[in-house]
Design an enzyme around this catalytic site. Structure first.
Site, short mmCIF file in Angstrom:
data_model
loop_
_atom_site.label_atom_id
_atom_site.label_comp_id
_atom_site.label_asym_id
_atom_site.label_seq_id
_atom_site.Cartn_x
_atom_site.Cartn_y
_atom_site.Cartn_z
N ASP A 15 105.39 12.80 -88.62
CA ASP A 15 104.53 12.56 -87.47
C ASP A 15 104.45 13.91 -86.75
O ASP A 15 105.48 14.44 -86.29
CB ASP A 15 105.19 11.49 -86.59
CG ASP A 15 104.48 11.31 -85.25
OD1 ASP A 15 103.59 12.11 -84.92
OD2 ASP A 15 104.87 10.37 -84.54
N ILE A 16 103.27 14.47 -86.66
CA ILE A 16 103.12 15.85 -86.15
C ILE A 16 103.64 15.99 -84.71
O ILE A 16 104.05 17.08 -84.31
CB ILE A 16 101.64 16.30 -86.28
CG1 ILE A 16 101.54 17.82 -86.33
CG2 ILE A 16 100.76 15.71 -85.19
CD1 ILE A 16 100.19 18.34 -86.80
N ASN A 29 87.85 14.67 -81.08
CA ASN A 29 86.40 14.43 -81.13
C ASN A 29 85.74 15.32 -80.08
O ASN A 29 86.42 15.96 -79.29
CB ASN A 29 86.07 12.95 -80.93
CG ASN A 29 86.56 12.44 -79.58
OD1 ASN A 29 86.13 12.93 -78.54
ND2 ASN A 29 87.48 11.48 -79.60
N GLY A 37 94.19 7.58 -84.08
CA GLY A 37 94.78 8.47 -85.09
C GLY A 37 95.72 9.50 -84.50
O GLY A 37 96.46 9.25 -83.54
N ASP A 39 95.02 12.08 -82.78
CA ASP A 39 94.61 12.41 -81.42
C ASP A 39 95.32 11.49 -80.42
O ASP A 39 95.91 11.96 -79.42
CB ASP A 39 93.08 12.23 -81.35
CG ASP A 39 92.44 12.85 -80.12
OD1 ASP A 39 93.13 13.57 -79.39
OD2 ASP A 39 91.23 12.61 -79.91
N SER A 122 89.86 15.38 -90.27
CA SER A 122 88.68 14.60 -90.72
C SER A 122 88.97 13.53 -91.78
O SER A 122 88.05 12.81 -92.15
CB SER A 122 87.56 15.51 -91.28
OG SER A 122 86.81 16.08 -90.24
N THR A 123 90.21 13.43 -92.27
CA THR A 123 90.43 12.53 -93.42
C THR A 123 90.83 11.10 -93.02
O THR A 123 91.12 10.28 -93.88
CB THR A 123 91.51 13.08 -94.37
OG1 THR A 123 92.77 13.12 -93.67
CG2 THR A 123 91.16 14.47 -94.86
#
Ligand code: AR6
Length: 175
Positions: A15-16, A29, A37, A39, A122-123
């Site tokens: 988990d970043i 976005n 997600g 973000d 983007s994935t």
């Protein structure tokens, strides 16, 4: 100074928001006002100061990047970039995704960042095919490192074992 490019690029399943790096990258976005997600995870871990800071920026175009402090995150900075929504590949998606990596790395350089973690931009919600996105990510990072001697570590932070295997395979192919 580290000029051995392969040892400067690593992959990690994590988990970043838990990582302690100079900067982590957010797949945001265009409003920069948060979302789901990665973000959503970054905003909840960083605390409400992050949203306040993003509101002052006033948005970001697809392919561009902006930097804020990390607030309550272990990492010092968050670099917010906006990946393209996948529409089949003929809508400049590859170029825009490449710009996300290039602009994020350029901002990192301006802020003397030595260690940075990228999610797979983007994935998720934006549906970019994972392998194609990872190829672009690896290509852009390697290209940047060829002309840079300051950035010590670039981590591709994957949210699943399968995602990590995709990056590993591409890195091992040396492309
Ligand atoms: N740590 C690392 N990677 C993660 C994490 C995490 N905590 N959470 C998700 N991922 P996404 P996008 C991975 O959807 O496709 C948001 O609502 C995930 O598995 O977060 O660029 C924004 O506000 C996937 O591989 O971002 C935008 O509206 C990758 O992160 C939109 O989603 C990216 O998935 C952006 O969509």
């Amino acid at each position: 100074m580290n000029t051995n490019n392969s040892s400067r690029v690593t992959t990690k399943e994590a988990d970043i928001t838990t990582l302690k790096l100079d900067a982590i990258v957010n797949a945001a976005n265009e409003t920069l006002l948060g979302g789901g997600g990665v973000d959503g995870a970054i905003h909840s871990a960083a605390g409400p100061e992050l949203l306040e800071s993003c509101k002052k920026i006033g948005g970001c175009l697809t392919g561009e990047a902006r930097i804020t402090p990390g607030f309550r995150l272990p990492s010092r900075f968050v670099i917010h970039t906006v990946g393209p929504v996948w529409h089949g590949g003929n809508d400049s998606e590859p170029e825009l995704l490449a710009s996300c990596y290039r602009n994020s790395l350029a901002l990192a350089r301006q802020h003397q960042v030595r260690s940075i973690g990228f999610p797979s931009i983007s994935t998720g919600v934006y549906r970019y095919p994972k392998k194609e996105a990872a190829r672009i990510a690896v290509r852009e990072v390697k290209h940047f490192l060829e002309n840079d001697s300051e950035l010590e570590t670039v981590q591709f932070v994957c949210f699943s074992k399968t995602d990590r295997e995709i990056y590993q395979e591409i890195l091992e192919q040396g492309i």
